[in-house]
Write a protein that holds these residues in place. Sequence first.
Motif, PDB file in Angstrom:
ATOM      1  N   SER A   2      38.747 -20.093  21.424  1.00 33.62           N
ATOM      2  CA  SER A   2      39.321 -18.906  22.045  1.00 33.62           C
ATOM      3  C   SER A   2      38.462 -17.681  21.751  1.00 33.62           C
ATOM      4  O   SER A   2      37.854 -17.570  20.685  1.00 33.62           O
ATOM      5  CB  SER A   2      40.728 -18.691  21.502  1.00 33.62           C
ATOM      6  OG  SER A   2      41.248 -17.501  22.001  1.00 33.62           O
ATOM      7  N   ARG A   4      39.767 -14.761  21.522  1.00 33.14           N
ATOM      8  CA  ARG A   4      40.666 -13.769  20.954  1.00 33.14           C
ATOM      9  C   ARG A   4      40.280 -13.395  19.531  1.00 33.14           C
ATOM     10  O   ARG A   4      39.772 -14.203  18.776  1.00 33.14           O
ATOM     11  CB  ARG A   4      42.100 -14.297  20.921  1.00 33.14           C
ATOM     12  CG  ARG A   4      42.769 -14.253  22.248  1.00 33.14           C
ATOM     13  CD  ARG A   4      44.226 -14.387  22.057  1.00 33.14           C
ATOM     14  NE  ARG A   4      44.602 -15.784  22.224  1.00 33.14           N
ATOM     15  CZ  ARG A   4      45.828 -16.221  22.149  1.00 33.14           C
ATOM     16  NH1 ARG A   4      46.804 -15.410  21.882  1.00 33.14           N
ATOM     17  NH2 ARG A   4      46.111 -17.475  22.322  1.00 33.14           N
ATOM     18  N   ASP A   9      45.937 -12.345  16.811  1.00 34.14           N
ATOM     19  CA  ASP A   9      46.522 -13.577  17.317  1.00 34.14           C
ATOM     20  C   ASP A   9      48.049 -13.484  17.222  1.00 34.14           C
ATOM     21  O   ASP A   9      48.590 -13.236  16.143  1.00 34.14           O
ATOM     22  CB  ASP A   9      46.015 -14.766  16.500  1.00 34.14           C
ATOM     23  CG  ASP A   9      46.531 -16.083  17.016  1.00 34.14           C
ATOM     24  OD1 ASP A   9      47.061 -16.135  18.143  1.00 34.14           O
ATOM     25  OD2 ASP A   9      46.392 -17.082  16.278  1.00 34.14           O
ATOM     26  N   PRO A  10      48.764 -13.638  18.335  1.00 36.51           N
ATOM     27  CA  PRO A  10      50.225 -13.523  18.322  1.00 36.51           C
ATOM     28  C   PRO A  10      50.903 -14.483  17.342  1.00 36.51           C
ATOM     29  O   PRO A  10      51.976 -14.206  16.835  1.00 36.51           O
ATOM     30  CB  PRO A  10      50.647 -13.839  19.753  1.00 36.51           C
ATOM     31  CG  PRO A  10      49.429 -13.683  20.571  1.00 36.51           C
ATOM     32  CD  PRO A  10      48.263 -13.902  19.668  1.00 36.51           C
ATOM     33  N   GLU A  11      50.282 -15.590  17.061  1.00 36.76           N
ATOM     34  CA  GLU A  11      50.863 -16.551  16.134  1.00 36.76           C
ATOM     35  C   GLU A  11      50.799 -16.048  14.687  1.00 36.76           C
ATOM     36  O   GLU A  11      51.555 -16.503  13.847  1.00 36.76           O
ATOM     37  CB  GLU A  11      50.131 -17.896  16.240  1.00 36.76           C
ATOM     38  CG  GLU A  11      50.234 -18.544  17.603  1.00 36.76           C
ATOM     39  CD  GLU A  11      51.665 -18.946  17.944  1.00 36.76           C
ATOM     40  OE1 GLU A  11      52.394 -19.331  17.020  1.00 36.76           O
ATOM     41  OE2 GLU A  11      52.025 -18.856  19.118  1.00 36.76           O
ATOM     42  N   ARG A  12      49.909 -15.103  14.411  1.00 37.57           N
ATOM     43  CA  ARG A  12      49.735 -14.633  13.037  1.00 37.57           C
ATOM     44  C   ARG A  12      50.353 -13.267  12.778  1.00 37.57           C
ATOM     45  O   ARG A  12      50.372 -12.802  11.638  1.00 37.57           O
ATOM     46  CB  ARG A  12      48.248 -14.578  12.709  1.00 37.57           C
ATOM     47  CG  ARG A  12      47.601 -15.955  12.783  1.00 37.57           C
ATOM     48  CD  ARG A  12      46.169 -15.913  12.427  1.00 37.57           C
ATOM     49  NE  ARG A  12      46.055 -15.390  11.052  1.00 37.57           N
ATOM     50  CZ  ARG A  12      44.913 -15.024  10.495  1.00 37.57           C
ATOM     51  NH1 ARG A  12      43.799 -15.106  11.172  1.00 37.57           N
ATOM     52  NH2 ARG A  12      44.873 -14.576   9.271  1.00 37.57           N
TER      53      ARG A  12
END
Length: 56
Positions: A2, A4, A9-12
Motif C-alpha cells: 500500500s 498509505r 492507517d485507519p486500522e492503527r
Amino acid sequence: MSDRDPDRDPERIVLKPRDVHWDWTGLPMHHLDGDPFLTHSRTSSTSCFPRARNGS
C-alpha cells in the motif's frame, strides 16, 4: 504493498474519549423574552424549516 502512510492507517488510529463537562447553570431557560411558548415554537420551526444552504 500500500502507498498509505503507516502513521495514518485507519486500522492503527486510536480514538481517546475526553471527559467534557458543560456548565449550563448561568444560561436562561427561555431566550425569547423569557417566554417558553415563543422560544420552543421558534426552535421547532427552525428545525423543520432550516435556512437554505445557498444563503437565500
